[in-house]
Design a protein around this motif. Structure first.
Motif, PDB file in Angstrom:
ATOM      1  N   GLN A 302       0.819  -1.209   0.000  1.00  0.00           N
ATOM      2  CA  GLN A 302       0.000   0.000   0.000  1.00  0.00           C
ATOM      3  C   GLN A 302       0.853   1.260   0.000  1.00  0.00           C
ATOM      4  O   GLN A 302       0.464   2.287  -0.580  1.00  0.00           O
ATOM      5  CB  GLN A 302      -0.917  -0.011   1.225  1.00  0.00           C
ATOM      6  CG  GLN A 302      -2.017   1.039   1.197  1.00  0.00           C
ATOM      7  CD  GLN A 302      -3.056   0.778   0.121  1.00  0.00           C
ATOM      8  OE1 GLN A 302      -3.232  -0.371  -0.303  1.00  0.00           O
ATOM      9  NE2 GLN A 302      -3.709   1.834  -0.352  1.00  0.00           N
ATOM     10  N   LEU A 303       2.032   1.214   0.638  1.00  0.00           N
ATOM     11  CA  LEU A 303       2.900   2.394   0.675  1.00  0.00           C
ATOM     12  C   LEU A 303       3.411   2.769  -0.711  1.00  0.00           C
ATOM     13  O   LEU A 303       3.788   3.923  -0.945  1.00  0.00           O
ATOM     14  CB  LEU A 303       4.083   2.144   1.619  1.00  0.00           C
ATOM     15  CG  LEU A 303       3.773   2.159   3.114  1.00  0.00           C
ATOM     16  CD1 LEU A 303       5.004   1.732   3.917  1.00  0.00           C
ATOM     17  CD2 LEU A 303       3.316   3.545   3.577  1.00  0.00           C
ATOM     18  N   ARG A 304       3.454   1.813  -1.610  1.00  0.00           N
ATOM     19  CA  ARG A 304       3.890   2.116  -2.969  1.00  0.00           C
ATOM     20  C   ARG A 304       2.941   3.069  -3.694  1.00  0.00           C
ATOM     21  O   ARG A 304       3.318   3.663  -4.715  1.00  0.00           O
ATOM     22  CB  ARG A 304       4.021   0.820  -3.779  1.00  0.00           C
ATOM     23  CG  ARG A 304       5.138  -0.107  -3.301  1.00  0.00           C
ATOM     24  CD  ARG A 304       5.250  -1.322  -4.186  1.00  0.00           C
ATOM     25  NE  ARG A 304       6.319  -2.198  -3.768  1.00  0.00           N
ATOM     26  CZ  ARG A 304       7.601  -2.055  -4.112  1.00  0.00           C
ATOM     27  NH1 ARG A 304       7.941  -1.041  -4.901  1.00  0.00           N
ATOM     28  NH2 ARG A 304       8.513  -2.905  -3.694  1.00  0.00           N
ATOM     29  N   MET A 305       1.737   3.222  -3.158  1.00  0.00           N
ATOM     30  CA  MET A 305       0.753   4.097  -3.785  1.00  0.00           C
ATOM     31  C   MET A 305       0.792   5.510  -3.227  1.00  0.00           C
ATOM     32  O   MET A 305      -0.030   6.348  -3.589  1.00  0.00           O
ATOM     33  CB  MET A 305      -0.656   3.506  -3.577  1.00  0.00           C
ATOM     34  CG  MET A 305      -0.796   2.043  -3.970  1.00  0.00           C
ATOM     35  SD  MET A 305      -0.449   1.760  -5.720  1.00  0.00           S
ATOM     36  CE  MET A 305      -1.871   2.561  -6.451  1.00  0.00           C
ATOM     37  N   PRO A 317       7.016  12.829  -3.823  1.00  0.00           N
ATOM     38  CA  PRO A 317       7.863  12.153  -4.819  1.00  0.00           C
ATOM     39  C   PRO A 317       7.951  10.672  -4.469  1.00  0.00           C
ATOM     40  O   PRO A 317       7.514  10.240  -3.401  1.00  0.00           O
ATOM     41  CB  PRO A 317       9.218  12.857  -4.655  1.00  0.00           C
ATOM     42  CG  PRO A 317       9.224  13.299  -3.228  1.00  0.00           C
ATOM     43  CD  PRO A 317       7.789  13.635  -2.890  1.00  0.00           C
ATOM     44  N   ARG A 318       8.525   9.892  -5.355  1.00  0.00           N
ATOM     45  CA  ARG A 318       8.610   8.444  -5.110  1.00  0.00           C
ATOM     46  C   ARG A 318       9.522   8.178  -3.913  1.00  0.00           C
ATOM     47  O   ARG A 318      10.692   8.594  -3.904  1.00  0.00           O
ATOM     48  CB  ARG A 318       9.137   7.727  -6.338  1.00  0.00           C
ATOM     49  CG  ARG A 318       9.351   6.228  -6.117  1.00  0.00           C
ATOM     50  CD  ARG A 318       9.657   5.510  -7.409  1.00  0.00           C
ATOM     51  NE  ARG A 318       8.487   5.542  -8.297  1.00  0.00           N
ATOM     52  CZ  ARG A 318       8.444   4.926  -9.478  1.00  0.00           C
ATOM     53  NH1 ARG A 318       9.495   4.232  -9.895  1.00  0.00           N
ATOM     54  NH2 ARG A 318       7.355   5.010 -10.227  1.00  0.00           N
ATOM     55  N   PRO A 319       9.022   7.487  -2.895  1.00  0.00           N
ATOM     56  CA  PRO A 319       9.864   7.218  -1.724  1.00  0.00           C
ATOM     57  C   PRO A 319      10.674   5.938  -1.905  1.00  0.00           C
ATOM     58  O   PRO A 319      10.420   5.132  -2.796  1.00  0.00           O
ATOM     59  CB  PRO A 319       8.834   7.055  -0.604  1.00  0.00           C
ATOM     60  CG  PRO A 319       7.635   6.465  -1.299  1.00  0.00           C
ATOM     61  CD  PRO A 319       7.630   7.042  -2.698  1.00  0.00           C
ATOM     62  N   TRP A 375      12.115   9.561   2.323  1.00  0.00           N
ATOM     63  CA  TRP A 375      12.227  10.580   1.284  1.00  0.00           C
ATOM     64  C   TRP A 375      13.523  11.351   1.490  1.00  0.00           C
ATOM     65  O   TRP A 375      13.850  11.743   2.612  1.00  0.00           O
ATOM     66  CB  TRP A 375      11.065  11.570   1.338  1.00  0.00           C
ATOM     67  CG  TRP A 375       9.739  11.020   0.936  1.00  0.00           C
ATOM     68  CD1 TRP A 375       9.219  10.951  -0.315  1.00  0.00           C
ATOM     69  CD2 TRP A 375       8.743  10.464   1.804  1.00  0.00           C
ATOM     70  NE1 TRP A 375       7.973  10.387  -0.288  1.00  0.00           N
ATOM     71  CE2 TRP A 375       7.649  10.077   0.997  1.00  0.00           C
ATOM     72  CE3 TRP A 375       8.667  10.260   3.178  1.00  0.00           C
ATOM     73  CZ2 TRP A 375       6.509   9.510   1.518  1.00  0.00           C
ATOM     74  CZ3 TRP A 375       7.531   9.680   3.705  1.00  0.00           C
ATOM     75  CH2 TRP A 375       6.462   9.311   2.884  1.00  0.00           C
ATOM     76  N   THR A 376      14.239  11.564   0.407  1.00  0.00           N
ATOM     77  CA  THR A 376      15.418  12.425   0.413  1.00  0.00           C
ATOM     78  C   THR A 376      15.064  13.699  -0.345  1.00  0.00           C
ATOM     79  O   THR A 376      14.847  13.670  -1.556  1.00  0.00           O
ATOM     80  CB  THR A 376      16.617  11.722  -0.242  1.00  0.00           C
ATOM     81  OG1 THR A 376      16.912  10.529   0.488  1.00  0.00           O
ATOM     82  CG2 THR A 376      17.844  12.632  -0.227  1.00  0.00           C
TER      83      THR A 376
END
Length: 548
Positions: A302-305, A317-319, A375-376
């Motif tokens: 789910q975190l990918r969403m 942004p993509r984590p 996240w960076t």
């Protein structure tokens, strides 16, 4: 890849690349010519760098010399201690810039060593005399008295006058008379020669320092890291050390050091707990058996969403989503020990071992499993990490979400080189000041570099005589010199805003798994709604400090 360079060595990303601000800020320290004591400005309540004093102040290193030597020795030496990952930075890039800076200084020191032999060692009595004069002058300059500078200048002028009188009224004759004159003159001529060498190297170092912080293309030239034949063992050892450094940077093992938080990720500023009893939704049926890993895997998917949303407003942004194995260490531990054995390969804990730790090691001693979303941001200056852990004790399912934030590197590393200047009073208007440009390499600096040059062939002796920099342990390039993000309004907002959506995604995924396995989710839903309200409190706290 650096632009327009041709050389036989690894090329690293240049400062125009995205997300490299923190990396190149740290790398710029290798080229700096500040005094070494400035590193103390970066100390904080968790990490302190130690400047180890030497026996002879004339041989003390500057910040760039001490930093590059200390970093290379700590990160590439055979048998070194494990390192802490540098999230938000690339440690190999920093190390290669340190190696490149050492190469520039080595070339300069080789030339200065020739000058010292021709103009100093052959005329040793004169060299010793002039070095004593500059040692005494440096002691006078270090006094807090405002007249110290004038006294130091007067001392050097007075010695110069005596040297001229000595040349004119020589008490010796014949060969020894001419040799005595040469002992007075040769070191002075050598100083002029050395000054040109030092200025050329200083301009090169400062150009690289400025380029790294300005966004121009500055690549680290490290040709000695590429073996050209099987017999070049030194080059092969350096290549393997750099490869090991990169592999350790990708490790999925981290360390929890009490109030210092998870090393490399920053202190824990917030924690939210969802803990309720597992009760069957249907009293006549039992809950279908499931494990902690089943909940974690659903949360992971789910975190990918997170980067998707109903509105086109930018958003996340993509984590980076990873499974972490967290090892507890003491708050004041000076070193760490990474997991080993058959379950670890190339510093990576294998998948089956991660599942076993997630399902079994939930109480008592041992490593723990955390699912992390990271996240960076701000070109590497801000690292936000949300960690999720799932435990089941008796009939209680507990889901914990913690927030960690690693702030920007200390401002010392982001200052650009400035031309040396001094404010002096105007001749006919003493109530007004004017700015006077100073030499790029002052007199004392030329003497210091020339005196250090022959000793650079044996660094342990040079460190013993001049001093060195001792890095904070356990050492990691990024967290050792990171500031808290809470003084920066936008960085603080980013860290706080990430908590609410992550928390809600975690809870929705967990509740879905409970429903699929026949568990009653009413209490979990009520508790989740309460936490969703609580997480909107905009105040970061020291969640790792327990007031008992």
């Amino acid at each position: 890849m650096s632009v327009g360079t041709e050389w036989d060595g690894p090329q690293v990303p240049v400062s125009g690349d995205e997300g490299q601000a923190a990396t190149f800020a740290l790398a710029s320290a290798a080229y700096r010519d500040n005094v070494i004591e400035e590193i103390k400005k970066t100390d904080n309540e968790w990490h302190q760098s130690t400047v180890k004093a030497g026996r002879w102040k004339l041989l003390r290193p500057n910040l760039g010399e001490a930093f590059s030597r200390a970093v290379v020795d700590r990160m590439l030496a055979p048998g070194r201690k494990p390192l802490i990952q540098s999230f938000g930075a690339e440690p190999q890039v920093v190390v290669e810039h340190c190696l490149a800076a050492n190469n520039i200084r080595r070339e300069r020191d080789n030339r200065l060593s020739v000058v010292m032999v021709l103009c100093g060692l052959i005329f040793l009595p004169g060299l010793i005399g002039w070095l004593l004069v500059f040692t005494l002058r440096s002691l006078v300059v270090r006094r807090d008295d405002k007249r110290a500078g004038a006294l130091a200048t007067a001392l050097l002028t007075g010695v110069g006058v005596l040297a001229v009188l000595f040349l004119l009224k020589m008490p010796f004759s014949g060969f020894w008379g001419w040799y005595a004159r040469a002992c007075v003159v040769a070191p002075v001529l050598g100083w002029f020669w050395a000054k040109r060498i030092c200025e050329r190297a200083a301009r090169d170092l400062r150009a690289r320092w400025d380029g790294l912080l300005s966004g121009s293309s500055v690549g680290a030239k490290v040709p000695e890291a590429v073996p050209r034949s099987p017999g070049e063992t030194a080059r092969e050892a350096l290549r393997q050390s750099l490869a090991r450094l990169s592999a350790e940077q990708r490790s999925n093992s981290v360390f929890y050091a009490g109030p210092k938080g998870i090393l490399g990720m920053g202190t824990r500023w917030g924690a939210w707990h969802l803990a309720e009893d597992l009760v069957p939704a249907d009293p006549n049926r039992e809950i279908h058996p499931f494990r902690s890993w089943d909940v974690v895997r659903a949360i992971h998917d789910q975190l990918r969403m997170l980067e998707r949303g109903p509105l086109n407003t930018g958003g996340f942004p993509r984590p980076s989503i990873r499974h972490w194995i967290v090892t507890p260490i003491g708050e004041n531990a000076k070193e760490v020990s990474r997991p080993g054995g058959t379950d670890v390969e190339a510093f990576q804990v294998k998948q089956h071992a991660i599942q076993d730790i997630c399902n079994k090691q939930q109480f008592g001693s041992g490593d723990r499993h955390y699912l992390g979303v990271q996240w960076t941001l701000w070109d590497g200056q801000l690292v936000i990490t949300m960690l999720i852990t799932v435990t089941v004790l008796h009939e209680t399912l507990r889901i914990e979400v913690t927030g960690h934030a690693l702030g920007p590197v200390n401002p010392l590393f982001t200052t650009k080189p400035a031309a040396p200047t001094k404010e002096v009073a105007k001749s006919f208007k003493p109530w007004e000041n004017r700015t006077v440009n100073l030499p790029l390499v002052p007199t004392d600096e030329v003497v210091r570099l020339a005196a250090r040059a022959p000793l650079t062939w044996y660094p342990p002796l040079l460190n013993w005589l001049g001093g060195s920099l001792v890095l904070p342990e356990p050492f990691g390039l990024r967290h050792a010199w990171a500031d808290q993000p809470w003084r920066h309004r936008f960085m603080a907002d980013d860290a706080l805003r990430a908590a609410t959506p992550v928390l809600r995604v975690v809870h929705s995924a967990a509740i879905r798994v409970l429903k699929e396995n026949g568990a009653d989710t009413e209490r979990f839903g009520n508790r989740s709604s309460f936490l969703s309200t609580q997480v909107q409190d905009p105040t970061p706290r020291k969640a790792d400090v327990y007031d008992a």
